[in-house]
Design an enzyme around this catalytic site. Structure first.
Site, mmCIF file in Angstrom:
data_model
loop_
_atom_site.group_PDB
_atom_site.id
_atom_site.type_symbol
_atom_site.label_atom_id
_atom_site.label_comp_id
_atom_site.label_asym_id
_atom_site.label_seq_id
_atom_site.Cartn_x
_atom_site.Cartn_y
_atom_site.Cartn_z
ATOM 1 C CB THR A 189 -9.246 -2.557 7.914
ATOM 2 O OG1 THR A 189 -8.977 -2.261 6.447
ATOM 3 C CG2 THR A 189 -10.520 -3.263 8.057
ATOM 4 C CD GLU A 225 -10.843 -6.613 5.585
ATOM 5 O OE1 GLU A 225 -9.628 -6.417 5.323
ATOM 6 O OE2 GLU A 225 -11.522 -5.303 5.503
ATOM 7 C CE LYS A 242 -18.886 -1.244 -15.086
ATOM 8 N NZ LYS A 242 -19.817 -2.115 -14.608
ATOM 9 C CD1 TRP A 254 -16.045 -1.662 -15.081
ATOM 10 C CD2 TRP A 254 -15.051 -3.643 -14.496
ATOM 11 N NE1 TRP A 254 -16.722 -2.183 -14.116
ATOM 12 C CE2 TRP A 254 -16.510 -3.481 -13.754
ATOM 13 C CE3 TRP A 254 -14.307 -4.661 -13.928
ATOM 14 C CZ2 TRP A 254 -16.748 -4.277 -12.614
ATOM 15 C CZ3 TRP A 254 -14.786 -5.443 -12.942
ATOM 16 C CH2 TRP A 254 -16.075 -5.457 -12.487
HETATM 17 P P1 AMP Z 1 -5.138 -3.283 3.789
HETATM 18 O O1 AMP Z 1 -6.167 -4.222 4.546
HETATM 19 O O2 AMP Z 1 -4.883 -2.151 4.173
HETATM 20 O O3 AMP Z 1 -4.184 -4.231 3.769
HETATM 21 O O4 AMP Z 1 -5.596 -3.009 2.307
HETATM 22 C C1 AMP Z 1 -5.785 -4.337 1.696
HETATM 23 C C2 AMP Z 1 -6.183 -3.927 0.075
HETATM 24 O O5 AMP Z 1 -5.002 -3.438 -0.629
HETATM 25 C C3 AMP Z 1 -6.223 -4.866 -0.891
HETATM 26 O O6 AMP Z 1 -7.866 -5.206 -0.705
HETATM 27 C C4 AMP Z 1 -5.997 -4.384 -2.237
HETATM 28 O O7 AMP Z 1 -7.079 -3.487 -2.762
HETATM 29 C C5 AMP Z 1 -4.695 -3.680 -1.923
HETATM 30 N N1 AMP Z 1 -3.533 -4.456 -2.141
HETATM 31 C C6 AMP Z 1 -2.881 -5.066 -1.313
HETATM 32 N N2 AMP Z 1 -1.836 -5.863 -1.969
HETATM 33 C C7 AMP Z 1 -1.838 -5.493 -3.213
HETATM 34 C C8 AMP Z 1 -1.264 -5.648 -4.374
HETATM 35 N N3 AMP Z 1 -0.089 -6.581 -4.398
HETATM 36 N N4 AMP Z 1 -1.468 -5.281 -5.729
HETATM 37 C C9 AMP Z 1 -2.707 -4.281 -5.602
HETATM 38 N N5 AMP Z 1 -3.355 -4.067 -4.606
HETATM 39 C C10 AMP Z 1 -3.085 -4.598 -3.434
#
Ligand code: AMP
Length: 543
Positions: free
Chosen positions: A187, A332, A440, A445
């Site tokens: 990742t 993760e 911020k 926020w």
């Molecule tokens: P990844 O490991 O590349 O799948 O990225 C994970 C991250 O994507 C999460 O920690 C979030 O920040 C973002 N993410 C995944 N699904 C969503 C969602 N439905 N809405 C907002 N952010 C999301």
């Protein structure tokens, strides 16, 4: 006292064994890199996965060694998924959208022994082949007739179809501890170099059961599933496992991720469920809209990976009768953590209230527990107001990164997701930001996702990102970066007026800049860090 039930390890090979025996004739349809539509069945995939396992043995791959793929969603990739993990080796899916330097770093870090690749990535393979330290074999996922004329540029290049054909498939899947590593996915969501997340057979099987549940992806034997989400990104959210588990027909779109190619497959194959990131659906909806088309079989579409704008949820439902399942998770977490399905009390509620529920990131799927904590680490209430760092735990949540990169990531047994969220009294979680994307302003926020969702509801806006710009008084204020739809016009003033009444006045962005394109990362997410670099030092009109 122990229970007296059979001890059978939860192994990935059992999925394809089940599919072969109980859904052996069910089709797997792929749009191939070769350009045609290819049809096979779970029965044939099971046979060829056994041949792959034999071929890996013949290449000298041993238990626990990593075998990499650089490939689109297709049947050969699926054979590798089962052949590699099923044999006891570790399936390492590499994201081909990464920079070649990063691919070399990842392949070396994982100590990949073999790299299988789709011919689309031949130029990329030439760029990395001489530079990796451990890869002994490069295998082109095609027949000999499709090998490139300049194949000699990568010495010892092997041909997938020949490797498979050399084996007879008389192979019994080995049995081993279900906690054995099955797959590896890096990742880039974290800081520094990409980090490896190492799944086990057990975590994968438990995640697959949960992903198929009615309040999650909701897939059964009568369904036809098309994962737009790539098999190189968190195992296509588990779809490549849950389809053989349930006996659903599987349609794999290959490299054809544009609106037209996807729509054609949806219609010709009778797809009922799909899954992908919002940016992909934008392309599809634009194509369907422009050509005044309808979906004749599509019923549900899981959207996640980044926030799905409510405008997209209502467009799918109101114009096309497709229910969006807004889901949240991360590499993760294998990846699924929450999904926005209704509870009984929502069934008869007004369309507005139902849209509000569908627009949240959803409630925890069984197996995942979550909580939000404040800056002092203390748990915050589920009142829909308090927002804090989101932490999770569960049997398919990471405990350490591969090779212990970054040290122990856990806080008192919980994994900090890096997301900032609030949770409603009914248990629906709403992501307000990535902690590093938070704006911020004067110590308060501002949720960039809320602002982006509103901007994206404007008919002239194709994509919008909200980033923090420096402000001498407030420290940070929101700057809205907008990509317009082709041919559409909107002024800064009109766009800012569009926020009136939808948010607290002080949340309104201080400025709007129009750009030709918003940079997208390897998994289709907006790269706000690049935008922040681009607009570093930007002078806000109010500053
Ligand atoms: P990844 O490991 O590349 O799948 O990225 C994970 C991250 O994507 C999460 O920690 C979030 O920040 C973002 N993410 C995944 N699904 C969503 C969602 N439905 N809405 C907002 N952010 C999301």
């Amino acid at each position: 006292m122990y229970g007296q039930m059979m001890q059978q390890p939860l192994l990935i090979s059992s999925l394809i064994v089940h599919a072969e025996r109980h859904h052996g004739e069910r089709e797997v349809v792929s749009r191939r890199v070769e350009g045609d539509i290819h049809r096979t069945t779970y029965g044939q995939i099971a046979q060829r996965a056994r041949q792959v396992a034999q071929a890996l043995g013949a290449l000298g791959v041993r238990d626990g060694e990593r075998v990499a793929t650089l490939a689109w969603n297709g049947y050969r990739h699926m054979e590798l998924y089962f052949g590699i993990s099923g044999s006891g080796a570790v399936m390492h899916t590499v994201n081909p959208r990464l920079h070649p330097d990063q691919i070399v770093y990842i392949a070396d870090h994982a100590e990949d022994q073999v790299m299988f690749f789709d011919m689309t990535f031949w130029p990329l393979i030439q760029a990395v082949a001489g530079r990796t330290k451990t890869v002994k074999h490069w295998v082109a996922m095609c027949g000999r007739e499709h090998l490139p004329a300049d194949a000699a540029k990568v010495p010892g290049l092997l041909c997938y179809e020949e490797l498979v054909a050399a084996q007879d498939g008389r192979y019994a899947w080995p049995s081993f501890d279900e906690n054995t590593a099955s797959s590896l996915c890096y990742t880039s969501g974290t800081t520094g170099n990409p980090k490896g997340v190492l799944y086990s057979h057990r975590s994968t099987l438990l995640h697959t059961f949960a992903a198929a549940l009615p309040d999650c992806l909701d897939v059964g034997a009568a369904d036809c599933v098309l994962p737009v989400v790539p098999m190189f990104h968190v195992n296509s959210w588990g779809i490549v496992y849950l389809a053989p588990m349930t006996g659903a027909k599987l349609v794999l779109p290959g490299a054809g991720l544009d609106g037209k190619s996807l729509y054609e497959l949806f219609e010709s194959e009778g797809v009922t469920v799909s899954a992908g990131v919002p940016t992909v659906w934008q392309g599809l909806l634009a194509y369907v809209d422009a050509n005044k088309l309808k979906f004749s079989t599509m019923r549900r579409s899981a959207i996640g990976g980044s926030a799905c704008p409510p405008a997209m949820i209502s467009k799918f439902l109101d114009d096309y009768g497709v229910r969006v399942i807004h889901a949240w998770g991360m590499t993760e977490m294998s990846p699924i953590g929450t999904a926005a399905a209704f509870k009984a009390q929502h069934v008869d509620q007004s369309p507005e209230r139902r849209l509000a529920v569908m627009s949240t990131q959803g409630r925890a799927v069984y197996g995942v527990d979550m909580k939000i904590v404040g800056e002092d680490g203390r748990e915050l209430p589920w009142d829909g107001q308090a927002s804090g760092d989101l932490l999770v735990r569960g049997p398919w949540v990471i405990s350490r990164y591969f090779r212990d990169e970054g040290g122990d990531p856990l806080q008192d047994g919980w994994f900090p997701t890096g997301d900032v969220a609030k949770i409603s009294p009914e248990g629906y979680m709403i992501i307000t930001d990535r902690s590093k994307d938070v704006i911020k302003s004067g110590g308060e926020w501002i949720g960039s996702i809320d602002l982006e969702n509103i901007a994206m509801a404007h008919p002239a806006v194709a994509m919008a990102a909200c980033i923090a710009a420096h402000h001498p008084k407030w420290d940070e204020r929101p700057l809205l970066v907008v990509m317009k739809k082709p041919g559409a016009e909107v002024t800064k003033e009109e766009l800012l007026a569009f926020f009136d009444g939808k948010i607290a006045k002080w949340w309104t962005p201080d400025d709007v800049v129009f750009v030709d394109a918003i940079p997208l990362g390897a998994t289709g997410k907006m790269q706000k860090n690049r935008l922040r670099d681009q607009f570093r030092g930007y002078k806000l009109p109010t500053a």
